[in-house]
Write a protein that holds these residues in place. Structure first.
Motif, PDB file in Angstrom:
ATOM      1  N   THR A 212       0.830  -1.196   0.000  1.00 18.08           N
ATOM      2  CA  THR A 212       0.000   0.000   0.000  1.00 18.08           C
ATOM      3  C   THR A 212       0.869   1.251   0.000  1.00 18.08           C
ATOM      4  O   THR A 212       1.861   1.311   0.720  1.00 18.08           O
ATOM      5  CB  THR A 212      -0.917   0.034   1.253  1.00 18.08           C
ATOM      6  OG1 THR A 212      -1.682  -1.169   1.303  1.00 18.08           O
ATOM      7  CG2 THR A 212      -1.857   1.229   1.201  1.00 18.08           C
ATOM      8  N   PHE A 213       0.499   2.217  -0.817  1.00 20.88           N
ATOM      9  CA  PHE A 213       1.172   3.515  -0.816  1.00 20.88           C
ATOM     10  C   PHE A 213       0.361   4.478   0.046  1.00 20.88           C
ATOM     11  O   PHE A 213      -0.851   4.559  -0.091  1.00 20.88           O
ATOM     12  CB  PHE A 213       1.265   4.085  -2.236  1.00 20.88           C
ATOM     13  CG  PHE A 213       2.396   3.515  -3.040  1.00 20.88           C
ATOM     14  CD1 PHE A 213       3.708   3.882  -2.776  1.00 20.88           C
ATOM     15  CD2 PHE A 213       2.142   2.623  -4.063  1.00 20.88           C
ATOM     16  CE1 PHE A 213       4.747   3.361  -3.533  1.00 20.88           C
ATOM     17  CE2 PHE A 213       3.173   2.105  -4.826  1.00 20.88           C
ATOM     18  CZ  PHE A 213       4.486   2.466  -4.550  1.00 20.88           C
ATOM     19  N   LYS A 214       1.025   5.203   0.925  1.00 21.05           N
ATOM     20  CA  LYS A 214       0.364   6.249   1.699  1.00 21.05           C
ATOM     21  C   LYS A 214       0.835   7.596   1.163  1.00 21.05           C
ATOM     22  O   LYS A 214       2.017   7.913   1.199  1.00 21.05           O
ATOM     23  CB  LYS A 214       0.697   6.120   3.186  1.00 21.05           C
ATOM     24  CG  LYS A 214       0.110   4.875   3.834  1.00 21.05           C
ATOM     25  CD  LYS A 214       0.361   4.840   5.323  1.00 21.05           C
ATOM     26  CE  LYS A 214      -0.271   3.606   5.962  1.00 21.05           C
ATOM     27  NZ  LYS A 214      -0.035   3.545   7.427  1.00 21.05           N
ATOM     28  N   VAL A 215      -0.112   8.381   0.658  1.00 18.18           N
ATOM     29  CA  VAL A 215       0.217   9.665   0.053  1.00 18.18           C
ATOM     30  C   VAL A 215      -0.629  10.753   0.695  1.00 18.18           C
ATOM     31  O   VAL A 215      -1.837  10.604   0.848  1.00 18.18           O
ATOM     32  CB  VAL A 215      -0.059   9.649  -1.475  1.00 18.18           C
ATOM     33  CG1 VAL A 215       0.330  10.987  -2.100  1.00 18.18           C
ATOM     34  CG2 VAL A 215       0.700   8.510  -2.139  1.00 18.18           C
ATOM     35  N   LEU A 216       0.011  11.848   1.106  1.00 20.47           N
ATOM     36  CA  LEU A 216      -0.711  12.973   1.694  1.00 20.47           C
ATOM     37  C   LEU A 216      -1.275  13.850   0.590  1.00 20.47           C
ATOM     38  O   LEU A 216      -0.585  14.175  -0.373  1.00 20.47           O
ATOM     39  CB  LEU A 216       0.223  13.803   2.580  1.00 20.47           C
ATOM     40  CG  LEU A 216       0.729  13.140   3.863  1.00 20.47           C
ATOM     41  CD1 LEU A 216       1.736  14.047   4.552  1.00 20.47           C
ATOM     42  CD2 LEU A 216      -0.428  12.841   4.791  1.00 20.47           C
ATOM     43  N   ARG A 217      -2.531  14.236   0.716  1.00 16.46           N
ATOM     44  CA  ARG A 217      -3.159  15.118  -0.246  1.00 16.46           C
ATOM     45  C   ARG A 217      -3.952  16.197   0.500  1.00 16.46           C
ATOM     46  O   ARG A 217      -4.624  15.905   1.490  1.00 16.46           O
ATOM     47  CB  ARG A 217      -4.116  14.353  -1.170  1.00 16.46           C
ATOM     48  CG  ARG A 217      -3.418  13.431  -2.152  1.00 16.46           C
ATOM     49  CD  ARG A 217      -2.732  14.226  -3.248  1.00 16.46           C
ATOM     50  NE  ARG A 217      -2.114  13.380  -4.247  1.00 16.46           N
ATOM     51  CZ  ARG A 217      -0.837  13.017  -4.247  1.00 16.46           C
ATOM     52  NH1 ARG A 217      -0.039  13.440  -3.267  1.00 16.46           N
ATOM     53  NH2 ARG A 217      -0.342  12.253  -5.198  1.00 16.46           N
TER      54      ARG A 217
END
Length: 248
Positions: A212-217
């Motif tokens: 899983t990729f965790k990306v802040l948006r």
């Protein structure tokens, strides 16, 4: 090596970093003075702003966001990097043109796949003026080969016919009155039109991919959330619909 070109690659492969490194090199040899980065609203700060802060800390950048008047003021900031969202260019197109950007980087370029949209027309006036234009996307034709038309026309109009109907005839075939399908040669036609380009594959750069990729948006608050925040500031308490309260 190329003034107008494409960079293809999915999330996490380093398109943003690669663009910053390439841009910084061009700055170092005197090829650039001002750069405009056009991206989605959610990646203005967490993706582009953060990457510039980490990889080019000596360069100042300006996030062109906020209300119309605020954006117009920010357009006059003398920083070398300006970052704006796709629809923001319509708000201050005149001011952006006056900045005479040497390079325009368009992230998630499929936002400009339709050459008849207002968004595309405003973008086209900017790319016509700039000497260098780079388009970045993970999937240049997400729905059909037709999606390449507007993007190619921004980079190099000579690679596609002047009218969309002619492009459709090159990549699609009509199978019934209302149904069109991609021609067997469509992939090759799109490939030849979207050149020069580089393709960054995940398997080449991410040797041990996490599940899983965790990306802040960043996401703008809703009207209701803004209203509740206003109540919190003025009254120092919020009564929610379920009967609970929120205090500072």
């Amino acid at each position: 090596l190329h003034n107008r070109c494409y960079c293809f690659g999915g999330m996490g492969v380093g398109k943003t970093a690669a663009s910053v490194w390439a841009t910084e090199y061009l700055f170092s040899i005197g090829e650039l003075k001002k750069v405009l980065i056009v991206c989605t609203k959610t990646t203005i700060s967490p993706a582009w702003g953060d990457t510039l802060f980490m990889l080019a800390p000596s360069r100042a950048y300006t996030l062109l966001r906020g209300g119309r008047q605020k954006r117009l003021e920010l357009c006059r900031e003398p920083t070398v990097y300006h970052i704006i969202n796709h629809d923001g260019i319509k708000t201050c197109s005149k001011e952006l043109l006056e900045n005479h950007y040497d390079l325009i980087i368009i992230d998630e370029s499929t936002a400009f796949k339709t050459a008849t949209s207002d968004r595309w027309k405003y973008m086209n006036t900017l790319t016509k003026q700039a000497r260098r234009v780079w388009l970045l996307t993970g999937s240049p034709t997400p729905k059909s080969p037709e999606d390449a038309y507007g993007q190619v026309k921004l980079v190099d109009p000579s690679k596609v016919p002047p009218f969309f109907s002619a492009w459709r005839g090159m990549v699609m075939q009509q199978v019934s009155m209302y149904k069109w399908e991609a021609k067997p040669t469509a992939r090759e036609t799109v490939f030849n039109a979207m050149q020069p380009a580089i393709h960054i594959r995940k398997e080449d750069v991410l040797k041990s991919q996490p599940p899983t990729f965790k990306v802040l948006r960043e996401v703008e608050p809703t009207a209701e959330q803004n209203k509740l925040l206003g109540s919190l500031r003025k009254q120092e308490i919020i009564h929610t619909k379920n009967g609970s309260t929120v205090t500072p």
